[in-house]
Design an enzyme around this catalytic site. Structure first.
Site, PDB file in Angstrom:
ATOM      1  N   GLU A  55       0.848  -1.193   0.000  1.00 16.69           N
ATOM      2  CA  GLU A  55       0.000   0.000   0.000  1.00 16.69           C
ATOM      3  C   GLU A  55       0.880   1.238   0.000  1.00 16.69           C
ATOM      4  O   GLU A  55       1.781   1.377   0.831  1.00 16.69           O
ATOM      5  CB  GLU A  55      -0.919  -0.032   1.229  1.00 16.69           C
ATOM      6  CG  GLU A  55      -1.656   1.258   1.524  1.00 16.69           C
ATOM      7  CD  GLU A  55      -2.445   1.831   0.339  1.00 16.69           C
ATOM      8  OE1 GLU A  55      -3.293   1.121  -0.214  1.00 16.69           O
ATOM      9  OE2 GLU A  55      -2.188   3.013  -0.024  1.00 16.69           O
ATOM     10  N   SER A  69     -20.244   6.872   1.073  1.00 15.11           N
ATOM     11  CA  SER A  69     -21.498   6.988   1.833  1.00 15.11           C
ATOM     12  C   SER A  69     -21.648   5.905   2.899  1.00 15.11           C
ATOM     13  O   SER A  69     -22.538   5.989   3.748  1.00 15.11           O
ATOM     14  CB  SER A  69     -22.702   6.926   0.898  1.00 15.11           C
ATOM     15  OG  SER A  69     -22.585   7.879  -0.131  1.00 15.11           O
ATOM     16  N   HIS A  73     -25.655  -1.413  -0.094  1.00 15.50           N
ATOM     17  CA  HIS A  73     -26.760  -1.105  -0.997  1.00 15.50           C
ATOM     18  C   HIS A  73     -27.821  -2.195  -1.036  1.00 15.50           C
ATOM     19  O   HIS A  73     -27.578  -3.343  -0.625  1.00 15.50           O
ATOM     20  CB  HIS A  73     -26.223  -0.826  -2.407  1.00 15.50           C
ATOM     21  CG  HIS A  73     -25.668   0.563  -2.539  1.00 15.50           C
ATOM     22  ND1 HIS A  73     -26.457   1.671  -2.471  1.00 15.50           N
ATOM     23  CD2 HIS A  73     -24.394   1.007  -2.712  1.00 15.50           C
ATOM     24  CE1 HIS A  73     -25.706   2.761  -2.607  1.00 15.50           C
ATOM     25  NE2 HIS A  73     -24.440   2.376  -2.748  1.00 15.50           N
ATOM     26  N   CYS A 426     -10.821  12.789  23.649  1.00 15.04           N
ATOM     27  CA  CYS A 426     -11.799  13.418  22.751  1.00 15.04           C
ATOM     28  C   CYS A 426     -13.155  13.413  23.453  1.00 15.04           C
ATOM     29  O   CYS A 426     -13.752  12.343  23.636  1.00 15.04           O
ATOM     30  CB  CYS A 426     -11.865  12.632  21.439  1.00 15.04           C
ATOM     31  SG  CYS A 426     -13.273  13.095  20.402  1.00 15.04           S
ATOM     32  N   CYS A 428     -16.000  15.054  22.485  1.00 17.23           N
ATOM     33  CA  CYS A 428     -17.174  14.968  21.591  1.00 17.23           C
ATOM     34  C   CYS A 428     -17.572  13.504  21.365  1.00 17.23           C
ATOM     35  O   CYS A 428     -18.728  13.146  21.411  1.00 17.23           O
ATOM     36  CB  CYS A 428     -16.878  15.598  20.239  1.00 17.23           C
ATOM     37  SG  CYS A 428     -16.393  17.321  20.288  1.00 17.23           S
ATOM     38  N   CYS A 461     -16.467  19.355  17.409  1.00 16.47           N
ATOM     39  CA  CYS A 461     -15.346  20.309  17.341  1.00 16.47           C
ATOM     40  C   CYS A 461     -14.330  19.922  16.269  1.00 16.47           C
ATOM     41  O   CYS A 461     -13.394  20.666  16.017  1.00 16.47           O
ATOM     42  CB  CYS A 461     -14.684  20.478  18.707  1.00 16.47           C
ATOM     43  SG  CYS A 461     -13.371  19.315  19.065  1.00 16.47           S
TER      44      CYS A 461
HETATM   45  C1  FAD Z   1     -18.532   9.568  -3.086  1.00 20.13           C
HETATM   46  C2  FAD Z   1     -18.548   8.069  -3.040  1.00 20.13           C
HETATM   47  C3  FAD Z   1     -19.599   7.402  -2.450  1.00 20.13           C
HETATM   48  C4  FAD Z   1     -19.634   6.006  -2.431  1.00 20.13           C
HETATM   49  N1  FAD Z   1     -20.602   5.370  -1.728  1.00 20.13           N
HETATM   50  C5  FAD Z   1     -20.636   4.028  -1.700  1.00 20.13           C
HETATM   51  C6  FAD Z   1     -21.605   3.350  -0.909  1.00 20.13           C
HETATM   52  O1  FAD Z   1     -22.365   3.957  -0.175  1.00 20.13           O
HETATM   53  N2  FAD Z   1     -21.670   2.007  -0.984  1.00 20.13           N
HETATM   54  C7  FAD Z   1     -20.840   1.292  -1.785  1.00 20.13           C
HETATM   55  O2  FAD Z   1     -21.006   0.079  -1.854  1.00 20.13           O
HETATM   56  N3  FAD Z   1     -19.847   1.901  -2.470  1.00 20.13           N
HETATM   57  C8  FAD Z   1     -19.721   3.234  -2.436  1.00 20.13           C
HETATM   58  N4  FAD Z   1     -18.726   3.884  -3.111  1.00 20.13           N
HETATM   59  C9  FAD Z   1     -17.743   3.085  -3.834  1.00 20.13           C
HETATM   60  C10 FAD Z   1     -16.656   2.545  -2.909  1.00 20.13           C
HETATM   61  O3  FAD Z   1     -16.225   3.521  -1.996  1.00 20.13           O
HETATM   62  C11 FAD Z   1     -15.495   2.067  -3.774  1.00 20.13           C
HETATM   63  O4  FAD Z   1     -16.003   1.173  -4.722  1.00 20.13           O
HETATM   64  C12 FAD Z   1     -14.426   1.350  -2.976  1.00 20.13           C
HETATM   65  O5  FAD Z   1     -14.044   2.101  -1.844  1.00 20.13           O
HETATM   66  C13 FAD Z   1     -13.215   1.094  -3.867  1.00 20.13           C
HETATM   67  O6  FAD Z   1     -12.272   0.408  -3.097  1.00 20.13           O
HETATM   68  P1  FAD Z   1     -10.878  -0.015  -3.726  1.00 20.13           P
HETATM   69  O7  FAD Z   1     -10.203  -0.818  -2.682  1.00 20.13           O
HETATM   70  O8  FAD Z   1     -11.109  -0.663  -5.038  1.00 20.13           O
HETATM   71  O9  FAD Z   1     -10.120   1.352  -4.002  1.00 20.13           O
HETATM   72  P2  FAD Z   1      -9.361   2.309  -2.952  1.00 20.13           P
HETATM   73  O10 FAD Z   1     -10.077   2.381  -1.663  1.00 20.13           O
HETATM   74  O11 FAD Z   1      -9.095   3.593  -3.634  1.00 20.13           O
HETATM   75  O12 FAD Z   1      -8.010   1.544  -2.679  1.00 20.13           O
HETATM   76  C14 FAD Z   1      -6.948   1.547  -3.612  1.00 20.13           C
HETATM   77  C15 FAD Z   1      -5.655   1.649  -2.839  1.00 20.13           C
HETATM   78  O13 FAD Z   1      -4.562   1.493  -3.731  1.00 20.13           O
HETATM   79  C16 FAD Z   1      -3.501   2.300  -3.281  1.00 20.13           C
HETATM   80  N5  FAD Z   1      -2.569   2.517  -4.392  1.00 20.13           N
HETATM   81  C17 FAD Z   1      -2.777   3.238  -5.512  1.00 20.13           C
HETATM   82  N6  FAD Z   1      -1.690   3.192  -6.296  1.00 20.13           N
HETATM   83  C18 FAD Z   1      -0.777   2.411  -5.668  1.00 20.13           C
HETATM   84  C19 FAD Z   1       0.545   2.007  -5.963  1.00 20.13           C
HETATM   85  N7  FAD Z   1       1.177   2.391  -7.099  1.00 20.13           N
HETATM   86  N8  FAD Z   1       1.213   1.217  -5.075  1.00 20.13           N
HETATM   87  C20 FAD Z   1       0.602   0.810  -3.932  1.00 20.13           C
HETATM   88  N9  FAD Z   1      -0.652   1.190  -3.592  1.00 20.13           N
HETATM   89  C21 FAD Z   1      -1.336   1.966  -4.450  1.00 20.13           C
HETATM   90  C22 FAD Z   1      -4.218   3.563  -2.805  1.00 20.13           C
HETATM   91  O14 FAD Z   1      -3.412   4.310  -1.911  1.00 20.13           O
HETATM   92  C23 FAD Z   1      -5.468   2.992  -2.163  1.00 20.13           C
HETATM   93  O15 FAD Z   1      -5.321   2.795  -0.777  1.00 20.13           O
HETATM   94  C24 FAD Z   1     -18.624   5.273  -3.088  1.00 20.13           C
HETATM   95  C25 FAD Z   1     -17.550   5.962  -3.666  1.00 20.13           C
HETATM   96  C26 FAD Z   1     -17.491   7.343  -3.610  1.00 20.13           C
HETATM   97  C27 FAD Z   1     -16.300   8.054  -4.136  1.00 20.13           C
END
Ligand code: FAD
Length: 499
Positions: A55, A69, A73, A426, A428, A461
């Site tokens: 990471e 959020s 879902h 904390c 709060c 806060c």
């Molecule tokens: C506004 C918003 C609302 C949402 N609401 C919902 C919801 O209510 N319910 C739901 O089911 N989904 C929701 N989603 C979708 C959900 O949040 C994402 O689908 C999910 O968090 C994606 O997870 P991930 O692990 O694929 O990506 P990430 O959480 O982005 O993880 C990717 C990781 O890779 C790391 N990384 C990147 N490049 C490198 C590299 N070169 N070397 C090593 N590490 C690297 C990053 O630092 C990061 O930690 C929402 C998304 C958003 C933005």
């Protein structure tokens, strides 16, 4: 400036398996530790293989998985021709067991979609039939009376809507932390501050060498690309498929726990073609979120909020729950969806050998994530990774007391064992010094890491009163000096002079 990377590993080297020697060969290397990578890691931890998670951030869950959020879902928003819909339905059903095993905040509070005009009821019907087709349990179309019975705080102009009782809420970062703790307990290694920047392949040995920006190397037989917004860059590094991840921003207002506008269920408007719309969300921690927007942005680091969009969020929220008030706003923030195409892209690469793409994990990625773990495990098996179950796999993590959740008598008992339980850092969110220390000992040594582990700095806060106390505890527990303490890693140091 001293090297914090080395320091971090020394600091928590007493954690099991954190620091294997560089150059050790792994069977599976997972790049990126958001909710996708964490679920894959935990699933693989059940097998007799060596797994490592790489990471780039200072802690896990610092990407998209920290600012969303938090909704599990309801399974009715997407057609099941999409992989994301099938994984959403399967993932949602897995949360009850995960909650029992991993002790993260989770509640199936139910989801409603509120139609404010007669002509929206057609779309509600379509969502209903899609939900039935997808096998959503208990989904119902509601009359005006029924929807107001389910959610009395709704706008009285509501004409009807949809109810999906299985929808729910989780604390997304605590979910990721618990998954990682469980994976590590079962032998998975984690390297943070490990930005994957180069890779090479020894075809004869069947091994990838994966290198970090600061020159550390690991070798692994299989690699999983779950790097969120940067999955396109990582794919390129490995000679995988060419694609381009776009960031789609979602801004929010966060309301105080004291608000009288907190609904009992997640309230959606009728969705548009672009997004599920701006919602009113009763978070599992007791606050209320209003948002998110859905705006494409060229900048993958653009987490800023804007007055215009925040105004629209409030108007849109008030349209559904009129008692929402600006006076209850405690902060605003934004998250970035990693948008690729309509669907998730989860496949074994056709170009790079032993390389699995987990990309374009936009919403409902959080909901789908436990099923993503299962799906990727099967994909890896399909391309030759031998998986033999561990007989001693332990699915449970330690259940830790939280000052705000226990009785005064239980707190007295804890204080008798360790007076740090009596020092409220904390106010709060009612977080004691003992809980801050626990967070640091679990490897969360930045202010944000401690915030997500304990909820300190998250109340009314917003850290105004407790941040300096937490900085002092970080310094005492880790040996970091005042100019090394950061909000979320290297580039975010806070202090310009000694406290
Ligand atoms: C506004 C918003 C609302 C949402 N609401 C919902 C919801 O209510 N319910 C739901 O089911 N989904 C929701 N989603 C979708 C959900 O949040 C994402 O689908 C999910 O968090 C994606 O997870 P991930 O692990 O694929 O990506 P990430 O959480 O982005 O993880 C990717 C990781 O890779 C790391 N990384 C990147 N490049 C490198 C590299 N070169 N070397 C090593 N590490 C690297 C990053 O630092 C990061 O930690 C929402 C998304 C958003 C933005």
């Amino acid at each position: 400036m001293k090297n914090l990377r080395g320091r971090r590993f020394n600091m928590i080297s007493y954690l099991p398996n954190l620091n294997p020697p560089d150059g050790g060969d792994y069977d599976a290397a997972i790049i990126g530790c958001g909710v996708s990578g964490a679920n894959i890691a935990r699933r693989l931890s059940a097998y007799q293989i060596r797994t490592v998670v790489l990471e780039k951030a200072a802690d896990v869950s610092f990407g998209t998985s920290k600012s969303n959020s938090g909704i599990v879902h309801g399974g009715f928003h997407h057609n099941k021709k999409y992989l994301k819909a099938r994984l959403e339905i399967q993932g949602s059903l897995m949360f009850d067991q995960l909650h029992r095993e991993l002790d993260f905040p989770f509640k199936r509070c139910g989801i409603i979609v509120a139609a404010l005009h007669e002509d929206e009821m057609k779309a509600v019907e379509q969502l209903y039939f899609q939900g039935v087709e997808n096998g959503v349990i208990g989904i119902e179309i509601c009359s005006r009376e029924r929807i107001l019975e389910l959610e009395p705080k709704l706008n009285y102009d509501v004409v009807g809507g949809l109810y999906a009782p299985g929808g729910g809420m989780i604390e997304p970062y605590r979910f990721v932390f618990a998954l990682v703790e469980s994976a590590m307990k079962n032998g998975v290694h984690l390297f943070t501050n490990f930005k994957v920047e180069a890779a090479g392949r020894d075809e004869g040995a069947g091994l990838w060498t994966v290198q970090s920006a600061d020159g550390r190397k690991i070798r692994s037989r299989y690699v999983i690309n779950s790097s969120g917004l940067f999955a396109d860059e990582v794919s390129r590094i490995f000679g995988g498929e060419e694609f381009s991840i776009k960031a789609r921003k979602g801004e929010y207002y966060l309301m105080d726990k004291q608000t009288r506008a907190r609904p009992g269920r997640v309230v959606f408007p009728v969705p548009t073609a672009l997004s599920k719309g701006m919602l009113v969300i009763p978070t599992v921690e007791g606050t209320v979120l209003v948002g998110p927007t859905a705006d494409n942005t060229e900048n993958k680091y653009d987490y800023g909020t804007t007055t215009n969009r925040l105004e629209q969020i409030l108007d849109s929220g008030k349209n559904m729950i009129p008692s929402l008030s600006r006076n209850d706003v405690i902060t605003s923030f934004a998250g970035l969806r990693p948008f690729l195409e309509e669907d998730f892209y989860i496949e074994a690469s056709k170009k790079a050998p032993a390389f699995v793409q987990v990309a374009g994990i936009q919403s409902p990625g959080l909901t789908a994530s436990p099923a993503i773990g299962e799906y990727v495990k099967d994909l890896l098996k399909g391309i030759g990774l031998e998986l033999t179950e561990k007989s001693a796999w332990d699915p449970y993590v330690e259940v830790r007391p939280r000052t705000r959740e226990i009785s005064p008598f239980q707190l007295d008992e804890l204080i008798a064992q360790d007076p740090a339980w009596g020092n409220m850092v904390c106010r709060c969110e009612k977080v004691s010094e003992a809980e801050i220390v626990q967070a640091i000992r679990q490897g969360h040594y930045t202010l944000d890491g401690i915030k997500y582990f304990t909820r300190s700095q998250m109340g009314r806060c917003q850290g105004g009163f407790c941040t300096y106390k937490i900085i002092k505890i970080i310094m005492r527990e880790t040996g970091l000096s005042w100019d090394e303490v950061s909000k979320h890693g290297d580039a975010s140091r806070l202090l310009e002079a000694e406290l």
